[in-house]
Design a protein around this motif. Structure first.
Motif, PDB file in Angstrom:
ATOM      1  N   LEU A 184      -7.195  -1.732   5.893  1.00 34.61           N
ATOM      2  CA  LEU A 184      -7.749  -2.153   4.607  1.00 34.61           C
ATOM      3  C   LEU A 184      -7.225  -1.208   3.538  1.00 34.61           C
ATOM      4  CD1 LEU A 184     -11.394  -2.873   5.763  1.00 34.61           C
ATOM      5  CD2 LEU A 184      -9.693  -4.571   5.093  1.00 34.61           C
ATOM      6  N   ILE A 185      -6.400  -1.729   2.639  1.00 34.56           N
ATOM      7  CA  ILE A 185      -5.747  -0.921   1.619  1.00 34.56           C
ATOM      8  C   ILE A 185      -6.229  -1.385   0.259  1.00 34.56           C
ATOM      9  CG2 ILE A 185      -3.539   0.008   0.845  1.00 34.56           C
ATOM     10  CD1 ILE A 185      -3.997   0.120   3.922  1.00 34.56           C
ATOM     11  N   THR A 186      -6.777  -0.477  -0.530  1.00 36.56           N
ATOM     12  CA  THR A 186      -7.149  -0.812  -1.896  1.00 36.56           C
ATOM     13  C   THR A 186      -6.331   0.050  -2.846  1.00 36.56           C
ATOM     14  OG1 THR A 186      -9.044   0.720  -1.734  1.00 36.56           O
ATOM     15  CG2 THR A 186      -9.474  -1.625  -1.365  1.00 36.56           C
ATOM     16  N   ILE A 187      -5.811  -0.589  -3.890  1.00 41.24           N
ATOM     17  CA  ILE A 187      -4.910   0.071  -4.837  1.00 41.24           C
ATOM     18  C   ILE A 187      -5.365  -0.278  -6.237  1.00 41.24           C
ATOM     19  CG2 ILE A 187      -2.511   0.249  -5.628  1.00 41.24           C
ATOM     20  CD1 ILE A 187      -1.637  -0.616  -2.830  1.00 41.24           C
ATOM     21  N   THR A 188      -5.297   0.695  -7.144  1.00 47.04           N
ATOM     22  CA  THR A 188      -5.662   0.440  -8.535  1.00 47.04           C
ATOM     23  C   THR A 188      -4.611   1.038  -9.449  1.00 47.04           C
ATOM     24  OG1 THR A 188      -7.484   0.518 -10.130  1.00 47.04           O
ATOM     25  CG2 THR A 188      -7.044   2.536  -8.881  1.00 47.04           C
ATOM     26  N   GLY A 189      -4.784   0.838 -10.744  1.00 48.74           N
ATOM     27  CA  GLY A 189      -3.823   1.349 -11.719  1.00 48.74           C
ATOM     28  C   GLY A 189      -2.980   0.233 -12.301  1.00 48.74           C
ATOM     29  N   ILE A 190      -2.249   0.554 -13.361  1.00 51.73           N
ATOM     30  CA  ILE A 190      -1.444  -0.448 -14.052  1.00 51.73           C
ATOM     31  C   ILE A 190      -0.296  -0.940 -13.184  1.00 51.73           C
ATOM     32  CG2 ILE A 190       0.125   1.199 -15.154  1.00 51.73           C
ATOM     33  CD1 ILE A 190      -0.115  -0.578 -17.695  1.00 51.73           C
ATOM     34  N   ASN A 191       0.131  -0.109 -12.223  1.00 48.60           N
ATOM     35  CA  ASN A 191       1.237  -0.480 -11.344  1.00 48.60           C
ATOM     36  C   ASN A 191       0.746  -0.902  -9.959  1.00 48.60           C
ATOM     37  OD1 ASN A 191       3.419  -0.074 -13.080  1.00 48.60           O
ATOM     38  ND2 ASN A 191       3.420   2.119 -12.686  1.00 48.60           N
ATOM     39  N   ALA A 192      -0.433  -1.480  -9.887  1.00 48.15           N
ATOM     40  CA  ALA A 192      -1.009  -1.800  -8.577  1.00 48.15           C
ATOM     41  C   ALA A 192      -0.094  -2.700  -7.751  1.00 48.15           C
ATOM     42  CB  ALA A 192      -2.371  -2.464  -8.751  1.00 48.15           C
ATOM     43  N   ALA A 193       0.523  -3.708  -8.365  1.00 52.60           N
ATOM     44  CA  ALA A 193       1.395  -4.614  -7.617  1.00 52.60           C
ATOM     45  C   ALA A 193       2.627  -3.883  -7.101  1.00 52.60           C
ATOM     46  CB  ALA A 193       1.803  -5.799  -8.490  1.00 52.60           C
ATOM     47  N   VAL A 194       3.193  -3.022  -7.938  1.00 52.23           N
ATOM     48  CA  VAL A 194       4.373  -2.264  -7.523  1.00 52.23           C
ATOM     49  C   VAL A 194       4.016  -1.311  -6.389  1.00 52.23           C
ATOM     50  CG1 VAL A 194       6.123  -0.601  -8.276  1.00 52.23           C
ATOM     51  CG2 VAL A 194       5.420  -2.447  -9.814  1.00 52.23           C
TER      52      VAL A 194
END
Length: 345
Positions: A184-194
């Motif tokens: 389970l990976i959660t990512i945030t920030g303006i570059n989340a997709a990258v």
């Protein structure tokens, strides 16, 4: 010269792997009120990885990933502004995905929206079948699926109260750009997709592959902390929660790291126990691990910024520019300035 030969070997290995590679199945989920930018950027970055690696303009022939845009019924889903996003697959297509990308939704609600019950059930099913779920500011949907209960997750700062009110059993940490909790990976920030694409590419094809692609594909580099979080995930597959918390603290305090005694106290164990468990979990002693991280962060800053060598040394926890120079000479057979010049050529 050694570094050049190593790079050539890696590129050769990458091409050999690509030639015999069956595309990895990836689903990009289309939930209600989806943020379209996350969908399209993720799709294009994963496709670009193949064309860059094969040096071919034939997208489908060189693809590393077999990507489906998945909606409940296979019909288009409208983004939060009402624009339709065409789906290419339905939930009941019978496929098992290696990765399921969960894009952000606009204004998440506690109550399940129309179609979300099917989506959350499908997410649970894919996870049970072995898929890695990657949320691009999409932690709320994983929370509603019950997959984050008792876990740590990251997301947008303005969702802090929402998580506290509706899912108090989830430790919500929006200051962390990435949280890797098993699959389970959660990512945030303006570059989340990258950042999400970098995670998937590196996990599937080897650490560092994404960086070679992203240096050409985008004009900006991953922020230092996000880069370090992505780079260190190879050392985070052990599942020892106490050691993971120590690794988190090492990353946060790399410039001015606490003594081993303080790290041990945080983990509620003796220094001797910390030393033994840390090496068993990561494959490196605590001292070796810190040295690896400091060198990698220094190398990242040298090739991605114009920061002075003395500043790089300070940022990464080296006592002086000369100490950084000695470490660089041992690791890369080059001075920091020579390394920077070589990487910018």
């Amino acid at each position: 010269m050694i570094i050049l030969f190593d790079l050539i070997r890696q590129i050769f290995d990458m091409k050999r792997q690509t030639a015999s590679h069956t595309p990895v199945p990836v689903a990009i989920l289309l939930p209600p009120a989806v943020m379209a930018s996350y969908v399209y950027l993720t799709q294009e970055m994963l496709l670009l990885a193949g064309t860059m690696q094969a040096r071919s303009a034939d997208v489908m022939a060189s693809r590393l990933f077999d990507i489906d845009l998945v909606s409940v019924d296979g019909l288009p889903v409208h983004n939060f502004a009402g624009a339709p996003i065409a789906a290419s697959a339905t939930l009941n297509n019978g496929k098992r995905y290696a990765y399921v990308m969960v894009p952000a939704q606009f204004a998440p609600q506690r109550a399940l929206r129309e179609g979300e019950a099917e989506l959350t059930g499908w997410l649970r099913e894919q996870y049970a079948q072995g898929a890695t779920l990657v949320a691009l500011n999409g932690a709320p949907l994983l929370a509603k699926a019950g997959l984050l209960s008792g876990r740590i997750a990251t997301g947008m700062q303005n969702e802090t109260r929402w998580f506290r009110q509706y899912f108090p059993d989830i430790t919500f940490a929006p200051t962390r750009p990435m949280v890797v909790d098993e699959r389970l990976i959660t990512i945030t920030g303006i570059n989340a997709a990258v950042d999400a694409c970098a995670y998937v590419i590196d996990q599937r094809f080897g650490a560092g592959v994404s960086q070679r692609i992203l240096r050409v594909a985008v004009n900006e580099v991953l922020p230092g902390y996000a880069h370090l979080a992505a780079w260190t995930r190879r050392f985070r597959q052990h599942g020892d929660a106490q050691i993971l918390s120590v690794q988190d603290r090492i990353e946060r305090e790399l410039a001015d790291l606490s003594a081993a005694a303080a790290l041990a106290a945080q983990a509620a164990m003796s220094e001797r126990t910390l030393s033994r468990r840390f090496q068993a979990a990561t494959g490196h002693t605590l001292r070796e691990y810190v040295a690896l991280l400091r060198l990698e962060m220094a190398a990242f800053l040298l090739r991605s910024t114009r920061m002075a060598v003395s500043h790089v040394a300070s940022e990464c926890g080296f006592g002086s520019a000369s100490a950084l120079g000695r470490a660089f000479q041992d690791r890369f057979d080059a001075s920091p300035l020579a390394y920077r010049k070589r990487m910018s050529a």
